[in-house]
Write a protein that holds these residues in place. Structure first.
Motif, PDB file in Angstrom:
ATOM      1  N   GLN A   5      -5.852   7.292  -7.770  1.00 20.61           N
ATOM      2  CA  GLN A   5      -5.671   5.854  -7.664  1.00 20.61           C
ATOM      3  C   GLN A   5      -6.945   5.182  -8.164  1.00 20.61           C
ATOM      4  N   LEU A   6      -6.826   4.474  -9.275  1.00 22.67           N
ATOM      5  CA  LEU A   6      -7.986   3.854  -9.907  1.00 22.67           C
ATOM      6  C   LEU A   6      -7.816   2.341  -9.904  1.00 22.67           C
ATOM      7  N   VAL A   7      -8.902   1.657  -9.538  1.00 29.97           N
ATOM      8  CA  VAL A   7      -8.921   0.200  -9.577  1.00 29.97           C
ATOM      9  C   VAL A   7      -9.711  -0.214 -10.811  1.00 29.97           C
ATOM     10  N   THR A  44     -18.100   1.381  -3.578  1.00 27.00           N
ATOM     11  CA  THR A  44     -17.696   0.556  -4.719  1.00 27.00           C
ATOM     12  C   THR A  44     -17.066   1.460  -5.777  1.00 27.00           C
ATOM     13  N   TYR A  84     -14.992   3.815  -7.566  1.00 25.82           N
ATOM     14  CA  TYR A  84     -13.939   4.818  -7.418  1.00 25.82           C
ATOM     15  C   TYR A  84     -14.239   5.778  -6.266  1.00 25.82           C
ATOM     16  N   TYR A 135      -2.348   4.482 -11.292  1.00 23.57           N
ATOM     17  CA  TYR A 135      -2.185   5.860 -10.809  1.00 23.57           C
ATOM     18  C   TYR A 135      -2.193   6.791 -12.017  1.00 23.57           C
ATOM     19  N   ASN A 183     -14.571  -9.208 -13.947  1.00 30.96           N
ATOM     20  CA  ASN A 183     -13.325  -9.447 -13.212  1.00 30.96           C
ATOM     21  C   ASN A 183     -13.002 -10.935 -13.131  1.00 30.96           C
ATOM     22  N   THR A 202     -10.758  -3.412 -13.443  1.00 34.03           N
ATOM     23  CA  THR A 202     -10.836  -4.862 -13.630  1.00 34.03           C
ATOM     24  C   THR A 202     -11.016  -5.167 -15.112  1.00 34.03           C
ATOM     25  N   ARG A 246      -5.240  -6.295 -10.555  1.00 36.05           N
ATOM     26  CA  ARG A 246      -5.648  -6.094  -9.161  1.00 36.05           C
ATOM     27  C   ARG A 246      -4.925  -4.922  -8.517  1.00 36.05           C
ATOM     28  N   LYS A 247      -3.735  -4.639  -9.009  1.00 36.55           N
ATOM     29  CA  LYS A 247      -3.015  -3.484  -8.483  1.00 36.55           C
ATOM     30  C   LYS A 247      -3.633  -2.211  -9.047  1.00 36.55           C
ATOM     31  N   PRO A 248      -3.762  -1.189  -8.261  1.00 37.95           N
ATOM     32  CA  PRO A 248      -4.395   0.050  -8.746  1.00 37.95           C
ATOM     33  C   PRO A 248      -3.524   0.767  -9.774  1.00 37.95           C
TER      34      PRO A 248
END
Length: 689
Positions: free
Chosen positions: A362-364, A577, A579, A357, A401, A366, A353-355
């Motif tokens: 900054q990429l999320v 949604t 990126y 780097y 996810n 799942t 859940r933490k992005p």
């Protein structure tokens, strides 16, 4: 008559024979004189007379023989002493020869001994030089284990300044750092190379290969000669090769081979102790987009960071391995129930859940997880891995996810995916693909400003296949490029037909996949096709997902600018949604921004969603960009969007995706629908027509 002097004849015997012959001749002459011929009567007397004369001569000869015999005897007696003397001399001569031979032998032995001694004296410096310059360490010990010789390399490897420091010491106590026994305990071999660990003077150890041979000493005692060398480099090289064969070179996690080997061992252990085992299959969601857009280097950095997070949330005794690509496996043993794997699965999901780097981005990211339990879901490693994989694909199908436990119904999902991959090739040639169109409504005046062309697939074997199922597979297999050309032609044909029939402006929108931008002829092929259908560039809207923009490749930016300069309308699809980056709106020539349906669904459920929609619309208008809201399904949502000053709406409230023939029917009732939307407070949905 000659008689050999070497032949000894008895005289009396000879006389006797001559006498008998004379008698016989005399008798023949007496008894046969009357009957025989005159010649025979003459011959026989002559022979008789000759025989008598010969007998007389022999008699006289042998009468003189004794004196000669006596002379010979006397002569032999005289020569006997001389013969005996000669024999004595002969024996003396033989003894002399024997003594001479023995003397020669002694001289030869003495000479050989002197030569050996000389050679030994000459070879001692040579042997010493050879031992001191040998490339291996050598030392010798007596029967008590005391060092009686050591070459310089031996002292150097053991950490001593000179070989003299080793002499008279029990060298085994030094190299093994023990004082167990002063007797010779080394097992003498026959030249076989063995491995061991030796210790240096400073207390550090090092691995060696050594070879020992017995050494004969005085008083029938036996020592040993040992040669050895430091094999640290070889062991390090072997360890490196083993590590590379069993561990992933990028993440340093166990690779597929080692992970499956450990799974096999855990299955055997679980079978013995009667406990459960969990196989967790984890796949990173949309990792391919990052790899294709940001490049493989960024993808590798992301995989390394992801592997570290997996290790942080698992136990030290758990196995975390990389199967390949963005697929990981986690093995949990010692479980008492299937639910024991649930806390770890939740921690794994929460760990992403933490992005991330990566390169100042900054990429999320799942993850989707599938869980299979031994022995409930399989009794062999291959069966467990296959079922965990099926559970993971089920997780992706329900929204990603999250995690899913395996059920036997999931095998159908995997089988369907394989069937889609098989049937998608040749679907165009078989005429199984069709274009459907969903109307886009101008909220300000209620007019139809265009439609989005969507691909639909109906297969005789699979039935109707959802785009959510076959589009990702088409991307992976490369079929998406052919599908893109097909939907482009259908869209241009539909727009041309609509404009010719209704004499009205009508813009059709299509999606461009990331794979299509790799084609250097993309801009030219789209431009040529538009001209072929006699259309204008502004009649075609090209929707770009954020995955296309993540790469930052120069050819993507160049293609979009060329298309924009040519007059084509460029829009950003699914904004908000994945990126999302506001810099895209500044960098790329977007004219339309499409708010993702997930925000529209939560409009009346969460006040924050409304605020985000308002902020997005105001920001877009400030940049001169129009906004389309996707997924409008209720009149309340449409009214809210109208109040928020949204430009366009698209969703089931207005129209479901329909074939072009039905789209024309909607166009036929255009004026009536437009008047209803413009004059009434509660407009009639197009779906009611």
């Amino acid at each position: 008559m000659q008689i050999s002097n070497k032949l000894t004849i008895n005289p009396w015997l000879l006389c006797l024979l001559m006498t008998i012959l004379t008698v016989i001749l005399g008798m023949l002459w007496i008894f046969s004189s009357a009957s025989q011929s005159p010649i025979i009567q003459i011959i026989i007397p002559l022979l008789l007379s000759a025989n008598i004369a010969l007998l007389g001569g022999l008699w006289l000869h042998f009468q003189q023989q004794p004196s000669l015999s006596n002379d010979d005897s006397s002569l032999d007696m005289e020569q006997l002493p001389k013969t005996q003397s000669n024999v004595t001399k002969l024996h003396s001569l033989n003894e002399l020869k024997a003594k001479r031979k023995q003397l020669c032998k002694n001289r030869r032995v003495t000479a050989e001994r002197d030569l050996i001694q000389k050679e030994e004296q000459t070879s001692e410096p040579l042997l010493e030089a050879v031992l001191e310059s040998a490339a291996v360490a050598i030392y010798a010990i007596d029967d008590k284990g005391k060092c009686i010789f050591a070459n310089p390399l031996c002292a150097q490897l053991l950490g001593y300044s000179s070989p003299e420091q080793l002499l008279s010491f029990n060298i085994h106590e030094l190299i093994y750092q023990s004082s167990a026994s002063t007797e010779l305990t080394l097992q003498l071999g026959n030249g076989e190379v063995k491995e061991d660990i030796f210790w240096r003077a400073d207390g550090s150890s090092f691995p060696v290969d050594y070879k020992s041979q017995p050494l004969a000493l005085k008083d029938n005692k036996t020592g040993a000669v040992i040669s050895f060398y430091d094999n640290s480099e070889r062991r390090e090289a072997e360890a490196l090769i083993r590590h590379q064969a069993h561990y992933d070179s990028l993440t340093d996690l166990p690779n597929r081979f080692l992970a499956l080997k450990r799974l096999e061992q855990l299955v055997e252990a679980s079978e013995r102790n009667g406990q459960m085992l969990a196989v967790i299959f984890l796949d990173l969601d949309d990792f391919k987009k990052i790899n294709d857009s940001l490049g493989h280097e960024a993808g590798d950095q992301l995989l390394i960071s992801a592997s570290k997070r997996l290790l942080n949330v698992t136990r030290a005794e758990d196995t975390v391995g990389r199967l390949g690509g963005d697929e990981f496996i986690i093995l949990l043993d010692g479980l008492s129930s299937a639910s024991d794997a649930q806390p770890l699965a939740e921690n794994l999901i929460g760990g992403f859940r933490k992005p991330f780097y990566i390169d100042n981005r900054q990429l999320v990211l799942t993850a989707s997880i599938g869980i299979a339990i031994y022995p409930n879901d399989g009794e062999t490693p291959s069966e467990l891995l296959r079922n965990a994989d099926s559970a993971m694909y089920h997780t992706k199908s329900i929204g990603r996810n999250t995690y899913s436990y395996f059920t036997h119904a999931m095998n159908k999902e995997v089988s369907r995916r394989l069937a889609i991959e098989e049937q998608i090739h040749g679907a165009l040639e078989r005429g199984e693909l069709r274009a459907h169109f969903q109307i886009q409504l101008d909220i300000r005046d209620g007019s139809i400003m265009g439609a989005e062309a969507l691909l639909r697939w109906n297969n005789p074997t699979l039935g109707n296949v959802s785009p959510a199922e076959f589009i990702p597979i088409a991307e992976q297999t490369g079929v998406i490029e052919l599908m893109g050309d097909f939907i482009l032609k259908c869209a241009l044909e539909a727009a041309s037909t609509w404009q010719n029939k209704f004499n009205d402006d009508f813009r059709v929108a299509i999606n461009l996949s990331p794979r299509q931008f790799r084609n250097p002829n993309l801009v030219q092929s789209i431009t040529d096709l538009v001209h072929t259908f006699g259309m204008r560039p502004e009649d075609l809207e090209l929707e770009i997902t954020e995955g296309v923009l993540l790469s930052g490749h120069a050819y993507t930016l160049d293609a979009l600018k060329q298309l924009s300069d040519a007059g084509f309308c460029i829009s950003m699809d699914d904004f908000g949604t994945g990126y999302s980056s506001l810099s895209y709106l500044r960098t790329y020539p977007f004219e339309i921004l499409k708010i993702d349906r997930s925000f529209i669904n939560d409009m009346n459920k969460d006040g924050k969603s409304n605020e985000l929609i308002i902020a997005t619309i105001e920001m877009a208008h400030a940049l001169g960009i129009r906004v389309i809201a996707e997924g409008v399904e209720t009149q309340e949502q449409l009214d809210e969007l109208s109040f928020m000053m949204c430009d366009y709406a698209q969703g089931f409230l207005i129209s479901k995706p329909v074939p072009f023939e039905e789209l024309l029917e909607i166009g036929t009732h255009y004026k009536e629908i437009h008047e209803n939307l413009a004059t009434q407070d509660n407009p009639i949905p197009l779906t009611a027509m």
